[in-house]
Design a protein around this motif. Structure first.
Motif, PDB file in Angstrom:
ATOM      1  N   ILE A 483      34.690 -20.108  39.792  1.00  0.00           N
ATOM      2  CA  ILE A 483      33.744 -19.088  39.326  1.00  0.00           C
ATOM      3  C   ILE A 483      34.146 -18.524  37.957  1.00  0.00           C
ATOM      4  O   ILE A 483      33.279 -18.312  37.095  1.00  0.00           O
ATOM      5  CB  ILE A 483      33.608 -17.972  40.381  1.00  0.00           C
ATOM      6  N   PRO A 484      35.422 -18.278  37.680  1.00  0.00           N
ATOM      7  CA  PRO A 484      35.787 -17.796  36.331  1.00  0.00           C
ATOM      8  C   PRO A 484      35.426 -18.760  35.211  1.00  0.00           C
ATOM      9  O   PRO A 484      35.295 -18.351  34.050  1.00  0.00           O
ATOM     10  CB  PRO A 484      37.309 -17.613  36.424  1.00  0.00           C
ATOM     11  N   LYS A 485      35.231 -20.037  35.517  1.00  0.00           N
ATOM     12  CA  LYS A 485      34.883 -21.036  34.509  1.00  0.00           C
ATOM     13  C   LYS A 485      33.379 -21.336  34.488  1.00  0.00           C
ATOM     14  O   LYS A 485      32.952 -22.324  33.879  1.00  0.00           O
ATOM     15  CB  LYS A 485      35.635 -22.339  34.782  1.00  0.00           C
ATOM     16  N   LEU A 486      32.574 -20.499  35.126  1.00  0.00           N
ATOM     17  CA  LEU A 486      31.158 -20.801  35.318  1.00  0.00           C
ATOM     18  C   LEU A 486      30.436 -21.055  33.998  1.00  0.00           C
ATOM     19  O   LEU A 486      29.744 -22.072  33.836  1.00  0.00           O
ATOM     20  CB  LEU A 486      30.474 -19.658  36.084  1.00  0.00           C
ATOM     21  N   ARG A 487      30.577 -20.153  33.047  1.00  0.00           N
ATOM     22  CA  ARG A 487      29.867 -20.340  31.773  1.00  0.00           C
ATOM     23  C   ARG A 487      30.356 -21.592  31.054  1.00  0.00           C
ATOM     24  O   ARG A 487      29.550 -22.348  30.486  1.00  0.00           O
ATOM     25  CB  ARG A 487      30.048 -19.110  30.887  1.00  0.00           C
ATOM     26  N   GLU A 488      31.630 -21.827  31.078  1.00  0.00           N
ATOM     27  CA  GLU A 488      32.194 -23.014  30.434  1.00  0.00           C
ATOM     28  C   GLU A 488      31.604 -24.284  31.037  1.00  0.00           C
ATOM     29  O   GLU A 488      31.289 -25.243  30.319  1.00  0.00           O
ATOM     30  CB  GLU A 488      33.715 -22.998  30.599  1.00  0.00           C
ATOM     31  N   ILE A 489      31.442 -24.288  32.358  1.00  0.00           N
ATOM     32  CA  ILE A 489      30.882 -25.464  33.035  1.00  0.00           C
ATOM     33  C   ILE A 489      29.433 -25.691  32.618  1.00  0.00           C
ATOM     34  O   ILE A 489      29.026 -26.827  32.331  1.00  0.00           O
ATOM     35  CB  ILE A 489      31.005 -25.301  34.563  1.00  0.00           C
ATOM     36  N   LEU A 490      28.656 -24.621  32.544  1.00  0.00           N
ATOM     37  CA  LEU A 490      27.231 -24.759  32.229  1.00  0.00           C
ATOM     38  C   LEU A 490      27.007 -25.126  30.775  1.00  0.00           C
ATOM     39  O   LEU A 490      26.155 -25.969  30.463  1.00  0.00           O
ATOM     40  CB  LEU A 490      26.498 -23.457  32.564  1.00  0.00           C
ATOM     41  N   VAL A 491      27.747 -24.514  29.872  1.00  0.00           N
ATOM     42  CA  VAL A 491      27.572 -24.801  28.447  1.00  0.00           C
ATOM     43  C   VAL A 491      28.000 -26.228  28.122  1.00  0.00           C
ATOM     44  O   VAL A 491      27.475 -26.855  27.188  1.00  0.00           O
ATOM     45  CB  VAL A 491      28.376 -23.780  27.612  1.00  0.00           C
ATOM     46  N   ALA A 492      28.926 -26.785  28.891  1.00  0.00           N
ATOM     47  CA  ALA A 492      29.423 -28.134  28.620  1.00  0.00           C
ATOM     48  C   ALA A 492      28.421 -29.223  29.012  1.00  0.00           C
ATOM     49  O   ALA A 492      28.626 -30.394  28.659  1.00  0.00           O
ATOM     50  CB  ALA A 492      30.738 -28.354  29.363  1.00  0.00           C
ATOM     51  N   ILE A 493      27.364 -28.857  29.728  1.00  0.00           N
ATOM     52  CA  ILE A 493      26.373 -29.860  30.124  1.00  0.00           C
ATOM     53  C   ILE A 493      25.509 -30.220  28.910  1.00  0.00           C
ATOM     54  O   ILE A 493      24.868 -29.345  28.324  1.00  0.00           O
ATOM     55  CB  ILE A 493      25.488 -29.329  31.270  1.00  0.00           C
ATOM     56  N   PRO A 494      25.478 -31.481  28.488  1.00  0.00           N
ATOM     57  CA  PRO A 494      24.680 -31.865  27.310  1.00  0.00           C
ATOM     58  C   PRO A 494      23.192 -31.605  27.551  1.00  0.00           C
ATOM     59  O   PRO A 494      22.711 -31.675  28.680  1.00  0.00           O
ATOM     60  CB  PRO A 494      24.968 -33.364  27.153  1.00  0.00           C
ATOM     61  N   MET A 495      22.478 -31.325  26.478  1.00  0.00           N
ATOM     62  CA  MET A 495      21.051 -31.033  26.586  1.00  0.00           C
ATOM     63  C   MET A 495      20.289 -32.212  27.183  1.00  0.00           C
ATOM     64  O   MET A 495      19.366 -32.026  27.975  1.00  0.00           O
ATOM     65  CB  MET A 495      20.490 -30.672  25.210  1.00  0.00           C
ATOM     66  N   ARG A 496      20.680 -33.421  26.810  1.00  0.00           N
ATOM     67  CA  ARG A 496      19.976 -34.577  27.358  1.00  0.00           C
ATOM     68  C   ARG A 496      20.141 -34.648  28.873  1.00  0.00           C
ATOM     69  O   ARG A 496      19.163 -34.935  29.600  1.00  0.00           O
ATOM     70  CB  ARG A 496      20.500 -35.861  26.708  1.00  0.00           C
ATOM     71  N   ARG A 497      21.353 -34.372  29.344  1.00  0.00           N
ATOM     72  CA  ARG A 497      21.563 -34.390  30.793  1.00  0.00           C
ATOM     73  C   ARG A 497      20.793 -33.251  31.464  1.00  0.00           C
ATOM     74  O   ARG A 497      20.217 -33.426  32.546  1.00  0.00           O
ATOM     75  CB  ARG A 497      23.060 -34.275  31.106  1.00  0.00           C
ATOM     76  N   TYR A 498      20.765 -32.091  30.820  1.00  0.00           N
ATOM     77  CA  TYR A 498      20.030 -30.975  31.404  1.00  0.00           C
ATOM     78  C   TYR A 498      18.539 -31.312  31.511  1.00  0.00           C
ATOM     79  O   TYR A 498      17.898 -31.032  32.542  1.00  0.00           O
ATOM     80  CB  TYR A 498      20.194 -29.703  30.580  1.00  0.00           C
ATOM     81  N   LEU A 499      17.973 -31.895  30.480  1.00  0.00           N
ATOM     82  CA  LEU A 499      16.557 -32.245  30.508  1.00  0.00           C
ATOM     83  C   LEU A 499      16.260 -33.231  31.642  1.00  0.00           C
ATOM     84  O   LEU A 499      15.234 -33.120  32.324  1.00  0.00           O
ATOM     85  CB  LEU A 499      16.130 -32.833  29.165  1.00  0.00           C
ATOM     86  N   THR A 500      17.161 -34.175  31.841  1.00  0.00           N
ATOM     87  CA  THR A 500      16.994 -35.129  32.946  1.00  0.00           C
ATOM     88  C   THR A 500      17.046 -34.405  34.289  1.00  0.00           C
ATOM     89  O   THR A 500      16.238 -34.675  35.186  1.00  0.00           O
ATOM     90  CB  THR A 500      18.079 -36.216  32.879  1.00  0.00           C
ATOM     91  N   MET A 501      17.994 -33.484  34.430  1.00  0.00           N
ATOM     92  CA  MET A 501      18.117 -32.743  35.682  1.00  0.00           C
ATOM     93  C   MET A 501      16.877 -31.882  35.929  1.00  0.00           C
ATOM     94  O   MET A 501      16.394 -31.778  37.068  1.00  0.00           O
ATOM     95  CB  MET A 501      19.374 -31.860  35.653  1.00  0.00           C
ATOM     96  N   GLN A 502      16.347 -31.289  34.874  1.00  0.00           N
ATOM     97  CA  GLN A 502      15.175 -30.438  35.036  1.00  0.00           C
ATOM     98  C   GLN A 502      13.949 -31.256  35.440  1.00  0.00           C
ATOM     99  O   GLN A 502      13.134 -30.825  36.256  1.00  0.00           O
ATOM    100  CB  GLN A 502      14.919 -29.678  33.735  1.00  0.00           C
TER     101      GLN A 502
END
Length: 544
Positions: A483-502
């Motif tokens: 949980i302390p690394k939550l923002r780091e985990i989310l920001v590290a997701i590339p935009m292309r991967r996020y778009l695919t997930m969405q």
């Protein structure tokens, strides 16, 4: 008659020219005289001719039937008149066709009278506009589209098998499922673990599965679904299962599965004493009910309950089963509280039930859908009560830390006045779904409804329908310790991967929807398929 009138007109015209050729012409008097002459001719015809004038001009040539010999005393004039009148009666009520059509007319088709095509007074303008099309469509209704039916030979083969033989056949077919070579418009392959196996298993479920529902038990605990709130999944499944005609059988000898139709929500409301923290009366009630079923029918003892299933969406669901050993260990349990660390829920045998929040039972799909990615300015959002071990830790690390991370306890009134809870989820790229008292959370399915990528924080939790769906393709799993690394985990997701997930979230959405009338691959069918799949996993294929 026609010749007489023409001759008279010619004589009068010559005499008119001879007498008045040198005089000034009064055209008004001439037209008046001509009108009198025309009317006189018409009246003369009416009294002299056998048939009206319009019959002579409009009727078709008369063919006298030859099936009977002509009587010498029959008047041709009279016969032709009757034939013309009869022909006119036919013409007035039927479409005009060729006198000698090349093919025979289909006289069995009903003819709509002209009056029926006129819309009644008082109807809306739109109704009058479409009435002609609507009425004409009633003349010859189009044939219904052909239903997708199983070949008769295959159906007869399935009917010839005993329930156990049918399950063995189904398991063999699933293990040797052919690869899906073409894209199925109803199934989006990237979100599945193995779309070929799932499709074949689902088809066999539709072909084979029969469920017997025990009629024992009184309302409100039995046969009375609770359709509202965060525990609505069990109620919607009960409602749709008991209304179903495809899978339900009244003959228990033909059944592959047996459903125990009780509501955990209704059981708690009926028997739990508030603030007593005592669930023993609920456990005893279910123990006695199971014993009654086992004593009254032979089906429980035949398999010790392994072909029976229950559906319970309540935090207490697993704990109320412990008073009966076979109910706890052998039955297929579809539970919202699917915590593998407590020893009651058994992975790969039991079914992780989605926890769905239904606010309006009459419109279960209300508010489904979300904003485009460009309209999601927030990185992450969470709001909820502070219970359990995870949520206080989440707030401790991330409350009011970043402008694009809206992490609250209960959503403050000053905030909800500007943007509601649902609008927050539709405006966020990621929706945080931490466990509460138990591992499951309605926010997981809410995120999918509002097309927000869910971030799941719950250890020891097999995700709903994970036997067929690959959650890594449309969600993010964060361990409680991270949980302390939550923002780091989310920001590290590339935009292309996020778009695919969405995109994948949008595509998986249909599999988590409750439809008042179930459709293929919706949540009702997906839960039933997971139960069916669990039953197949129990089957041992003989070596021979």
């Amino acid at each position: 008659m026609k010749t007489l009138c023409e001759s008279l007109a010619v004589i009068l015209m010559k005499e008119f020219i001879r007498l008045f050729g040198g005089y000034k012409i009064d055209w008004k008097k001439i037209f008046f005289a001509g009108a009198i002459m025309t009317a006189s001719c018409v009246m003369l015809q009416m009294f002299i001719l056998n048939d009206p004038l319009d019959v002579w001009f409009l009727s078709l040539p008369v063919a006298i039937p030859s099936d009977k010999p002509l009587n010498s005393s029959l008047s041709l004039n009279k016969t032709s008149t009757e034939a013309r009148v009869k022909r006119l009666q036919i013409i007035s009520g039927a479409p005009i066709v060729s006198p000698n059509p090349p093919i025979d007319l289909n006289l069995s088709v009903p003819i709509m009278p002209v009056a029926a095509l006129v819309p009644p007074r008082g109807k809306s303008r739109r109704r009058r506009k479409d009435s002609k099309v609507d009425n004409m469509s009633k003349v010859v209704p189009p044939p219904p589209p052909p239903r997708r039916t199983v070949p008769s030979r295959m159906q007869k083969f399935i009917w010839s098998l005993t329930p156990k033989e049918a399950l063995v056949y189904a398991k063999k077919e699933v293990e040797h499922a052919p690869a899906v070579m073409e894209d199925d418009p109803d199934l989006y392959a990237p979100i599945f673990r193995n779309v070929s196996v799932f499709k074949r298993s689902y088809e066999l479920m539709e072909l084979i599965l029969k469920v017997y529902i025990y009629r024992d038990g009184a309302r409100p605990i039995f046969h009375q679904p609770h359709l509202r709130g965060i525990y609505a999944s069990e109620g919607w499944f009960m409602k749709l299962m008991e209304e179903n005609r495809q899978f339900v059988t009244r003959d228990p000898e033909k059944a592959h599965l047996f459903y125990l139709p009780y509501s955990m929500r209704q059981l708690g409301m009926a028997l739990y004493v508030p603030n007593s923290h005592n669930m023993k009366p609920l456990s005893i009630f279910l123990r006695d009910y199971t014993n009654t079923i086992a004593a009254k029918y032979p089906f429980w003892n035949r398999t010790h309950g392994s072909d029976h299933f229950l559906v319970a969406c309540h935090d207490w669901g697993p704990y109320t089963l412990t008073a009966h050993e076979e109910l706890t260990k052998n039955t297929i349990k579809a539970l919202c509280n699917a915590d593998t660390s407590e020893g009651i829920f058994v992975a790969k045998k039991d079914v992780s039930l989605p926890e769905t929040t239904i606010r309006t039972p009459r419109k279960p799909l209300r508010n489904v859908g979300g904003f485009r990615v460009s309209q999601r300015p927030l990185l992450a959002f969470f709001a909820g009560n502070m219970h359990g071990r995870v949520r206080p830790t989440l707030l401790k690390h991330w409350r009011d830390k970043h402008e694009d991370m809206k992490i609250y306890g209960p959503l403050p009134l000053r905030v909800s006045r500007k943007m509601s809870y649902i609008q927050h989820m539709k405006s966020s790229k990621f929706c945080i779904c931490p466990m509460g008292y138990e591992v499951n959370s309605p926010r997981i399915i809410e995120s999918i409804y509002y097309e927000c990528v869910p971030v799941i924080i719950a250890d020891n939790f097999p995700l709903p329908l994970s036997d067929v769906l690959d959650w890594s393709k449309f969600s993010v799993a964060v361990a409680e310790k991270d949980i302390p690394k939550l923002r780091e985990i989310l920001v590290a997701i590339p935009m292309r991967r996020y778009l695919t997930m969405q995109i994948n979230v949008k595509m998986v959405q249909k599999h988590f929807l409750w439809n008042p009338r179930p459709i293929r691959y919706d949540l009702f069918h997906m839960i039933l398929h997971s139960i069916w799949s669990s039953r197949l996993n129990q089957i041992q294929i003989p070596e021979s």
